[in-house]
Scaffold this motif. Sequence first.
Motif, mmCIF file in Angstrom:
data_model
loop_
_atom_site.group_PDB
_atom_site.id
_atom_site.type_symbol
_atom_site.label_atom_id
_atom_site.label_comp_id
_atom_site.label_asym_id
_atom_site.label_seq_id
_atom_site.Cartn_x
_atom_site.Cartn_y
_atom_site.Cartn_z
ATOM 1 N N GLY A 103 52.047 -92.561 14.711
ATOM 2 C CA GLY A 103 53.282 -92.087 14.096
ATOM 3 C C GLY A 103 54.051 -91.167 15.020
ATOM 4 O O GLY A 103 53.468 -90.346 15.730
ATOM 5 N N THR A 104 55.390 -91.296 15.001
ATOM 6 C CA THR A 104 56.276 -90.520 15.868
ATOM 7 C C THR A 104 57.522 -90.125 15.081
ATOM 8 O O THR A 104 58.012 -90.914 14.261
ATOM 9 N N GLU A 105 58.037 -88.929 15.321
ATOM 10 C CA GLU A 105 59.281 -88.514 14.659
ATOM 11 C C GLU A 105 60.426 -89.435 15.064
ATOM 12 O O GLU A 105 60.494 -89.919 16.189
ATOM 13 N N TRP A 106 61.354 -89.631 14.112
ATOM 14 C CA TRP A 106 62.454 -90.566 14.298
ATOM 15 C C TRP A 106 63.267 -90.281 15.558
ATOM 16 O O TRP A 106 63.696 -91.211 16.255
ATOM 17 N N ALA A 107 63.493 -89.017 15.876
ATOM 18 C CA ALA A 107 64.306 -88.669 17.040
ATOM 19 C C ALA A 107 63.709 -89.223 18.335
ATOM 20 O O ALA A 107 64.443 -89.522 19.275
ATOM 21 N N GLU A 108 62.402 -89.394 18.379
ATOM 22 C CA GLU A 108 61.746 -89.995 19.539
ATOM 23 C C GLU A 108 61.463 -91.483 19.313
ATOM 24 O O GLU A 108 61.511 -92.284 20.245
ATOM 25 N N PHE A 109 61.166 -91.829 18.062
ATOM 26 C CA PHE A 109 60.763 -93.194 17.733
ATOM 27 C C PHE A 109 61.872 -94.207 18.017
ATOM 28 O O PHE A 109 61.643 -95.230 18.678
ATOM 29 N N ARG A 110 63.073 -93.920 17.521
ATOM 30 C CA ARG A 110 64.154 -94.905 17.638
ATOM 31 C C ARG A 110 64.534 -95.190 19.104
ATOM 32 O O ARG A 110 64.630 -96.366 19.486
#
Length: 529
Positions: free
Chosen positions: A404-411
């Motif tokens: 799992g990764t925060e959206w700010a890094e994931f996208r």
Amino acid sequence: MNRKTLVLPLTAALLTPLLAGCGGGNESRAIVVGTTDQFVATTDAPAPLDPAFAYDTGTWNVLRQTVQTLMHVPRGSGLPVPEAAENCGFSDKESESYRCELREGLTFADGTPMTAEDVKFSIERVLAIKSDNGTAALLSDIDTIETKGEREVVFHLKAPDATFPYKLSTPVAGILSKDKYDGTKLREGFEVDGSGPYTMKTETSGDRVTKFVFTKNAQYKGDITLRNDKVELRPFDNASTMDKALRDSDIDMAARAMSQAQIKEHTDKPQDGIDLTEVPGLEIRYLAFNTKAPAVEDKAVRQAMAAVIDRGALVSKVYGPTAEPLYSLIPSSVTGHATSFIDTYGEPDPARAAKLLREAGVKTPVRTTLDYTTDHYGAETAEEFEALRDQLNATKLFDVQIKGTEWAEFRPAQKRGDYAVYGLGWFPDYPDPDNYVAPFLDSDNFLNTPYVNQSVRDQLIPQSRRQADRAAATPVFDQIQKIVAKDVPVLPLWQGKQYVAARDDLTGVEWSLNTSSDLLLWELGRGNA
């Protein structure tokens, strides 16, 4: 607490309201709405609120309050109607020229006149910048834009497109001042200048927004009726803290996104003064594949996953009655839906999956990672991916890990192609089957996927858009869904319902979140419903 259920039937992908709206008088005291959407400016995404870049539900919900579009989808959904425009329509039999006339006396919030040149500038700017977020793809059918005088604009399309009025109702087609925005680069930060129903001020902490304050725009002229003077939108780190704020009367409404546990809590142990409202939703969740990644490049690997994932068990374990299994990209309540995945693979069958892998010469167990975002789609996402991992690993055909990764890094990482298999959700830009197909399969798509099916891109999608009667396009969408089930560039998992919890003196709650998860803050008021 009274639980309300607003059930709106869908016909030809459109909704017809069964209940009348509740009006409330304007008051100076702000209505406070909570959301779990996060608004972060990063190195990879320094301009999250620029219409040429923004392409997620959270940022679009900010832009809808502040930036006007030529068309908009009315209360309760339905065919788009003029908003900044006085009238719009196709001006030729082939549906390749679309003409709009602006309302008289339109101005931006600072009083600067809005003209057809601003419309032309705004659309051409999106196409010129062509951000890697996939936003420009919605307007890629535009060939040229012509203005006639101060109020008339004509869009000449490359091919017929019956969905074009819907596209003009999305924030990507938001009208900006040519004096305030650069035509060749994104505007960084969290400022927005528009002519929408509200003006906006932002409070931040570092690179994150902590509060949006929307105030009635005295210059606004359009089709929207405001039922309040001021609304605050407050992001919360998670659904639990948002729900606590509602119960403590710190906010008036918890919008996006409540967890299943909270919905159950509000249902089983209601709190005086809080109403839970179910509203129709068209959200879908899916796995997507980087079809060039070694682990899943072989189509048989993706097909084997499709053959063993048990959607019914996944939904029952993680989401309960708030979701239902999905067997195609197009949800069951939208015209054009098919059951292509269950038609192709049947019920979950490890033996079938083993045969697919064996015949393709794929060595087992297949090792890969399922990546997901921790803070964008709700509290249950981690549990969902644990369940998917366990299902796949139980077959002994896969050796799967999850991350799992925060959206700010994931996208940004997802767009770069860093992930082999990853989870995303989709809230439609507009309620038409085209918007469950083109964003994943057309050129310059939202996923930035390496998967290309030339028949889908060059023939089937254009063919579907020629049908003004959207039901008549169903056979074409059926073909597309069969191709998706065969090639598995994406793997649909489930479609969800939407719930809103609010203080019982708030009116218009049932209209404040539409099927596309658009947050319509102007519908909210105070008083007795």
